[in-house]
Design an enzyme around this catalytic site. Structure first.
Site, PDB file in Angstrom:
ATOM      1  CB  THR A   1      -0.894  -0.008   1.264  1.00  0.00           C
ATOM      2  OG1 THR A   1      -1.427   1.285   1.474  1.00  0.00           O
ATOM      3  CG2 THR A   1      -0.111  -0.361   2.517  1.00  0.00           C
ATOM      4  CG  ASP A   2      -1.136   5.009  -0.934  1.00  0.00           C
ATOM      5  OD1 ASP A   2      -1.694   4.311  -0.058  1.00  0.00           O
ATOM      6  OD2 ASP A   2      -1.710   5.954  -1.512  1.00  0.00           O
ATOM      7  CD  GLU A   3      -3.464   3.351   4.128  1.00  0.00           C
ATOM      8  OE1 GLU A   3      -3.419   3.343   5.370  1.00  0.00           O
ATOM      9  OE2 GLU A   3      -4.497   3.102   3.483  1.00  0.00           O
TER      10      GLU A   3
ATOM     11  CE  LYS B   1       0.130  -4.659   2.877  1.00  0.00           C
ATOM     12  NZ  LYS B   1      -0.267  -6.006   2.331  1.00  0.00           N
TER      13      LYS B   1
ATOM     14  CE1 TYR C   1      -3.289  -2.709   5.620  1.00  0.00           C
ATOM     15  CE2 TYR C   1      -3.316  -0.361   5.107  1.00  0.00           C
ATOM     16  CZ  TYR C   1      -3.310  -1.679   4.695  1.00  0.00           C
ATOM     17  OH  TYR C   1      -3.320  -1.976   3.352  1.00  0.00           O
TER      18      TYR C   1
END
Ligand code: NAD
Ligand code: TYD
Length: 349
Positions: free
Chosen positions: A132-134, A161, A157
């Site tokens: 994810t870009d997060e 990741k 989260y």
């Protein structure tokens, strides 16, 4: 069969679109979908392809190392596309350990099994980690995430990741594990579990329930239609360079409140309501703790190297998504009964 591929998390939102694409596009591949069927996993998502001769479902948990090793020995996978994860930021705030367990330890179990199976025979193998870009953290009003942006995850989260991304790269470096990683922006589309912004709000508008906007509503996300993400995964899996990272994004930034108003307008039209009626459901509520202000992806590397670009406009994608949720009452009713009600009451009390 030309190749046997493992797709993890294939009963979830994005995974089901990836499984469908691969099963239909590559009849010569054997596609094994491994999924634990958590609250987010739903075999209804794959009803249309479940009887295809090149598709197999394995009900298994990536946290069970013994079972994972058994399946790698049984199928001798040539490639892995790893999507299985706990994926909702709000749930990671109330129960971080489930995220650390599945996203970090579960990924390690898959890496270990692949490492043993492929040892000395890495040529042509590939571990594709879907991220994810997060992991890059939060942006101010300007700028974009590049593949070289330093990691700065801000939620349990995104930290889980990020940890899994680091593990994949470390296995590449240490054990010559062939890998690729993609970091994608927010997806939307059919089969999205209605705890995330777009499907939750479609469902609430449909049922005339309040639309809970966190904080001032001026948080920004970059939205991509899920089928375009699946297309990107196909391209990167087959043509991405070994050991590389590619960002995937929609070139499509929206402040939450503007997106919610657009959704209300579209749904007023589709439901035959007076213009402005659904907007009355907007309710500002207390903010998410540690809420990332803005995500924006620069996906030009993927565009330049592999020619990928989103094929579906936001207008078209949103319209298709709303139509899908309006036509699939049974799917929505099934996933919003039982535990969902408990989650909803606790999250929006
Ligand atoms: P999802 O929550 O809809 O689906 C996750 C799937 O993984 C479910 O089918 C679930 O049953 C399965 N799963 C969970 N724990 C498991 C376990 N221990 N063992 C086996 N299966 C398990 O998630 P999604 O939105 O489809 O996201 C898929 C992947 O893409 C995730 O890795 C996520 O981090 C990443 N991603 C998502 C987005 C997004 O906008 N949704 C954006 C970028 C990246
Ligand atoms: P979400 O769909 O949970 O994705 P992510 O947090 O991974 O980006 O949320 C998208 C944006 O919408 C995010 O800024 C949080 C906000 N949001 C709300 O305002 N209300 C809600 O009920 C939800 C679920 C999200």
């Amino acid at each position: 069969m030309e190749k046997t591929l493992l797709i993890t998390g294939g009963a979830g939102f994005i995974g089901s679109h990836v499984v469908r694409l691969f099963v239909q596009k590559y009849p010569g591949y054997k596609i094994v979908n491994l999924d634990a069927l958590t609250y987010a996993g739903n075999l209804e998502n794959l009803k249309d392809i479940e009887n295809e001769p090149n598709y197999i479902f394995e009900h298994a948990d990536i946290n069970n190392a013994e079972e994972i090793n058994r399946l790698f020995t049984l199928y001798k996978f040539d490639g892995v596309i790893h999507l299985a994860a706990e994926s909702h930021v709000d749930r990671s705030i109330t129960d971080p350990n489930a995220f650390i367990q599945t996203n970090v330890m579960g990924t390690a179990n898959l890496l270990n099994a692949a490492r043993v199976l492929w040892k000395g025979n890495e040529e042509g193998k590939r571990f594709y980690h879907v991220s994810t870009d997060e992991v890059y953290g939060s942006l101010g009003e300007t700028g974009f995430f590049l593949e070289t942006t330093p990691y700065d995850p801000q939620s349990p989260y995104s930290a889980s990741k990020a940890a899994s991304d680091h593990l994949v790269r470390a296995y590449g470096n240490t054990y010559h594990m062939p890998f690729v990683i993609t970091n994608c922006s927010n997806n939307y589309g059919p089969n999205h579990f209605p705890e995330k912004l777009i499907p939750l709000f479609i469902n609430n508008i449909k049922n005339n329930k309040p639309l809970p906007v966190y904080g001032d509503g001026k948080y920004t996300r970059d939205w991509l239609y899920v089928v375009d993400h699946a297309r990107a995964i196909d391209m990167v899996f087959h043509a991405g360079r070994n050991g590389e990272t590619y960002n995937i994004g929609g070139f499509n930034e929206w402040q939450n409140i503007a997106l919610v108003k657009l959704l209300c307008k579209e749904m007023d039209e589709k439901l035959g309501r007076e213009p402005g009626e659904s907007e009355k459901l907007i309710t500002y509520i207390k903010d998410r703790p540690g809420h990332d202000r803005r995500y924006a992806i620069d996906a030009n590397k993927l565009n330049k190297e592999l020619g990928w670009y989103p094929s579906v406009t936001f207008e078209e994608g949103l319209s298709k998504t709303i139509d899908w949720y309006m036509a699939n009452d049974e799917w929505l009713n099934n996933v919003t009964s039982g535990d969902y009600q408990k989650y909803y009451t606790a999250q929006y009390k």
